[in-house]
Design a protein around this motif. Structure first.
Motif, PDB file in Angstrom:
ATOM      1  N   GLU A 161       0.838  -1.183   0.000  1.00  9.81           N
ATOM      2  CA  GLU A 161       0.000   0.000   0.000  1.00  9.81           C
ATOM      3  C   GLU A 161       0.881   1.244   0.000  1.00  9.81           C
ATOM      4  OE1 GLU A 161      -2.651  -0.340   3.338  1.00  9.81           O
ATOM      5  OE2 GLU A 161      -4.109  -1.370   2.088  1.00  9.81           O
ATOM      6  N   GLU A 162       0.433   2.255  -0.710  1.00 10.09           N
ATOM      7  CA  GLU A 162       1.148   3.522  -0.800  1.00 10.09           C
ATOM      8  C   GLU A 162       0.137   4.659  -0.710  1.00 10.09           C
ATOM      9  OE1 GLU A 162       3.717   3.921  -4.172  1.00 10.09           O
ATOM     10  OE2 GLU A 162       4.367   1.843  -4.055  1.00 10.09           O
ATOM     11  N   PRO A 163       0.605   5.840  -0.317  1.00  6.76           N
ATOM     12  CA  PRO A 163      -0.308   6.986  -0.342  1.00  6.76           C
ATOM     13  C   PRO A 163      -0.636   7.348  -1.790  1.00  6.76           C
ATOM     14  CG  PRO A 163       1.887   7.654   0.374  1.00  6.76           C
ATOM     15  CD  PRO A 163       1.917   6.174   0.205  1.00  6.76           C
ATOM     16  N   PRO A 164      -1.869   7.732  -2.073  1.00  5.65           N
ATOM     17  CA  PRO A 164      -2.242   8.097  -3.433  1.00  5.65           C
ATOM     18  C   PRO A 164      -1.593   9.413  -3.858  1.00  5.65           C
ATOM     19  CG  PRO A 164      -4.056   8.526  -1.961  1.00  5.65           C
ATOM     20  CD  PRO A 164      -2.982   7.852  -1.143  1.00  5.65           C
ATOM     21  N   LEU A 165      -1.551   9.641  -5.149  1.00  4.55           N
ATOM     22  CA  LEU A 165      -0.933  10.857  -5.674  1.00  4.55           C
ATOM     23  C   LEU A 165      -1.709  12.113  -5.298  1.00  4.55           C
ATOM     24  CD1 LEU A 165      -0.056   9.580  -9.261  1.00  4.55           C
ATOM     25  CD2 LEU A 165       1.489   9.854  -7.319  1.00  4.55           C
ATOM     26  N   PHE A 166      -3.022  11.987  -5.118  1.00  3.81           N
ATOM     27  CA  PHE A 166      -3.843  13.174  -4.918  1.00  3.81           C
ATOM     28  C   PHE A 166      -4.581  13.173  -3.591  1.00  3.81           C
ATOM     29  CE2 PHE A 166      -3.614  12.281  -9.502  1.00  3.81           C
ATOM     30  CZ  PHE A 166      -2.877  13.385  -9.877  1.00  3.81           C
ATOM     31  N   GLY A 167      -3.963  12.619  -2.546  1.00  2.00           N
ATOM     32  CA  GLY A 167      -4.572  12.638  -1.226  1.00  2.00           C
ATOM     33  C   GLY A 167      -5.498  11.459  -0.977  1.00  2.00           C
ATOM     34  N   GLY A 168      -5.984  11.367   0.245  1.00  2.00           N
ATOM     35  CA  GLY A 168      -6.855  10.266   0.626  1.00  2.00           C
ATOM     36  C   GLY A 168      -6.085   9.203   1.383  1.00  2.00           C
ATOM     37  N   GLY A 169      -6.729   8.046   1.603  1.00  2.00           N
ATOM     38  CA  GLY A 169      -6.108   6.959   2.347  1.00  2.00           C
ATOM     39  C   GLY A 169      -5.152   6.149   1.486  1.00  2.00           C
ATOM     40  N   MET A 170      -4.554   5.148   2.107  1.00  2.00           N
ATOM     41  CA  MET A 170      -3.614   4.278   1.416  1.00  2.00           C
ATOM     42  C   MET A 170      -4.344   3.439   0.369  1.00  2.00           C
ATOM     43  SD  MET A 170      -0.740   4.997   2.855  1.00  2.00           S
ATOM     44  CE  MET A 170       0.455   3.689   2.837  1.00  2.00           C
ATOM     45  N   VAL A 171      -3.662   3.162  -0.750  1.00  2.00           N
ATOM     46  CA  VAL A 171      -4.243   2.347  -1.814  1.00  2.00           C
ATOM     47  C   VAL A 171      -3.284   1.201  -2.144  1.00  2.00           C
ATOM     48  CG1 VAL A 171      -5.602   4.207  -2.843  1.00  2.00           C
ATOM     49  CG2 VAL A 171      -3.277   3.825  -3.613  1.00  2.00           C
ATOM     50  N   PRO A 172      -3.821   0.046  -2.576  1.00  4.82           N
ATOM     51  CA  PRO A 172      -2.950  -1.051  -2.987  1.00  4.82           C
ATOM     52  C   PRO A 172      -2.255  -0.703  -4.298  1.00  4.82           C
ATOM     53  CG  PRO A 172      -5.257  -1.637  -3.313  1.00  4.82           C
ATOM     54  CD  PRO A 172      -5.226  -0.304  -2.653  1.00  4.82           C
ATOM     55  N   MET A 173      -0.938  -0.777  -4.314  1.00  6.48           N
ATOM     56  CA  MET A 173      -0.159  -0.404  -5.499  1.00  6.48           C
ATOM     57  C   MET A 173       0.824  -1.526  -5.796  1.00  6.48           C
ATOM     58  SD  MET A 173       1.127   2.702  -7.377  1.00  6.48           S
ATOM     59  CE  MET A 173       0.362   3.887  -6.367  1.00  6.48           C
ATOM     60  N   ALA A 174       0.951  -1.866  -7.071  1.00  3.72           N
ATOM     61  CA  ALA A 174       1.921  -2.867  -7.507  1.00  3.72           C
ATOM     62  C   ALA A 174       2.890  -2.210  -8.477  1.00  3.72           C
ATOM     63  CB  ALA A 174       1.218  -4.034  -8.183  1.00  3.72           C
ATOM     64  N   ARG A 175       4.153  -2.596  -8.385  1.00  5.42           N
ATOM     65  CA  ARG A 175       5.167  -2.125  -9.327  1.00  5.42           C
ATOM     66  C   ARG A 175       5.704  -3.338 -10.062  1.00  5.42           C
ATOM     67  NH1 ARG A 175       7.750   3.201  -7.358  1.00  5.42           N
ATOM     68  NH2 ARG A 175       6.237   3.823  -5.800  1.00  5.42           N
ATOM     69  N   LEU A 176       5.602  -3.314 -11.368  1.00  7.87           N
ATOM     70  CA  LEU A 176       6.048  -4.424 -12.206  1.00  7.87           C
ATOM     71  C   LEU A 176       7.267  -3.964 -13.006  1.00  7.87           C
ATOM     72  CD1 LEU A 176       2.518  -5.430 -13.511  1.00  7.87           C
ATOM     73  CD2 LEU A 176       3.739  -6.342 -11.536  1.00  7.87           C
ATOM     74  N   TYR A 177       8.346  -4.728 -12.920  1.00  5.53           N
ATOM     75  CA  TYR A 177       9.588  -4.378 -13.598  1.00  5.53           C
ATOM     76  C   TYR A 177       9.825  -5.374 -14.729  1.00  5.53           C
ATOM     77  CZ  TYR A 177      10.250  -1.698  -9.334  1.00  5.53           C
ATOM     78  OH  TYR A 177      10.081  -0.813  -8.298  1.00  5.53           O
ATOM     79  N   GLY A 178      10.302  -4.885 -15.872  1.00  2.00           N
ATOM     80  CA  GLY A 178      10.544  -5.768 -17.003  1.00  2.00           C
ATOM     81  C   GLY A 178      11.578  -5.200 -17.948  1.00  2.00           C
ATOM     82  N   ASP A 179      11.800  -5.913 -19.050  1.00  2.00           N
ATOM     83  CA  ASP A 179      12.768  -5.543 -20.085  1.00  2.00           C
ATOM     84  C   ASP A 179      14.146  -5.307 -19.473  1.00  2.00           C
ATOM     85  OD1 ASP A 179      13.875  -4.957 -22.534  1.00  2.00           O
ATOM     86  OD2 ASP A 179      13.060  -2.923 -22.638  1.00  2.00           O
ATOM     87  N   TYR A 180      14.644  -6.297 -18.744  1.00  2.00           N
ATOM     88  CA  TYR A 180      15.962  -6.188 -18.104  1.00  2.00           C
ATOM     89  C   TYR A 180      17.052  -6.258 -19.163  1.00  2.00           C
ATOM     90  CZ  TYR A 180      14.098  -6.675 -13.400  1.00  2.00           C
ATOM     91  OH  TYR A 180      13.441  -6.466 -12.214  1.00  2.00           O
ATOM     92  N   ARG A 181      18.013  -5.337 -19.063  1.00  2.00           N
ATOM     93  CA  ARG A 181      19.163  -5.310 -19.975  1.00  2.00           C
ATOM     94  C   ARG A 181      20.414  -4.976 -19.171  1.00  2.00           C
ATOM     95  NH1 ARG A 181      16.960  -0.954 -24.187  1.00  2.00           N
ATOM     96  NH2 ARG A 181      14.783  -1.532 -23.988  1.00  2.00           N
ATOM     97  N   ARG A 187       3.315   0.885 -12.912  1.00  2.00           N
ATOM     98  CA  ARG A 187       2.665   0.976 -11.605  1.00  2.00           C
ATOM     99  C   ARG A 187       1.172   0.748 -11.799  1.00  2.00           C
ATOM    100  NH1 ARG A 187       5.090   6.339  -9.050  1.00  2.00           N
ATOM    101  NH2 ARG A 187       6.360   6.531 -10.895  1.00  2.00           N
ATOM    102  N   GLN A 188       0.638  -0.149 -10.992  1.00  2.00           N
ATOM    103  CA  GLN A 188      -0.784  -0.467 -11.071  1.00  2.00           C
ATOM    104  C   GLN A 188      -1.459  -0.153  -9.745  1.00  2.00           C
ATOM    105  OE1 GLN A 188      -1.156  -4.588 -12.108  1.00  2.00           O
ATOM    106  NE2 GLN A 188      -0.530  -4.238 -14.229  1.00  2.00           N
ATOM    107  N   VAL A 189      -2.672   0.371  -9.831  1.00  2.00           N
ATOM    108  CA  VAL A 189      -3.512   0.620  -8.659  1.00  2.00           C
ATOM    109  C   VAL A 189      -4.763  -0.226  -8.828  1.00  2.00           C
ATOM    110  CG1 VAL A 189      -4.852   2.329  -7.387  1.00  2.00           C
ATOM    111  CG2 VAL A 189      -2.651   2.959  -8.366  1.00  2.00           C
ATOM    112  N   ARG A 190      -4.973  -1.108  -7.860  1.00  2.00           N
ATOM    113  CA  ARG A 190      -6.125  -2.017  -7.888  1.00  2.00           C
ATOM    114  C   ARG A 190      -6.206  -2.779  -9.213  1.00  2.00           C
ATOM    115  NH1 ARG A 190      -8.380   2.704  -5.414  1.00  2.00           N
ATOM    116  NH2 ARG A 190      -8.613   2.350  -3.189  1.00  2.00           N
ATOM    117  N   GLY A 191      -5.042  -3.182  -9.733  1.00  2.00           N
ATOM    118  CA  GLY A 191      -4.982  -3.972 -10.960  1.00  2.00           C
ATOM    119  C   GLY A 191      -5.062  -3.175 -12.246  1.00  2.00           C
TER     120      GLY A 191
END
Length: 65
Positions: A1-21, A34-38
């Protein structure tokens, strides 16, 4: 969970990393999503990267005590 960009309570956030070089001997993800609630919120892409270019080795020495 992370704080949202525009205020409010914490939201579930996922960070997906790819294209490794390899960059100067390190494997670096060149795409981050970055995904919020999928749902995709932000996608970042690296177009160029360098590691420790222009930094003297002396900058990494431990200072004397």
């Amino acid at each position: 969970e992370e704080p949202p960009l525009f205020g409010g309570g914490m939201v579930p956030m996922a960070r997906l990393y790819g294209d490794y070089r390899p960059v100067d001997g390190l494997m670096v993800p060149h795409r981050t999503e970055r995904q919020v609630r999928g749902q995709r919120l932000i996608e970042d892409a690296i177009t160029s990267m360098s590691v420790n270019k222009g930094v003297a080795d002396s900058q990494f020495q431990r200072p004397p005590r």
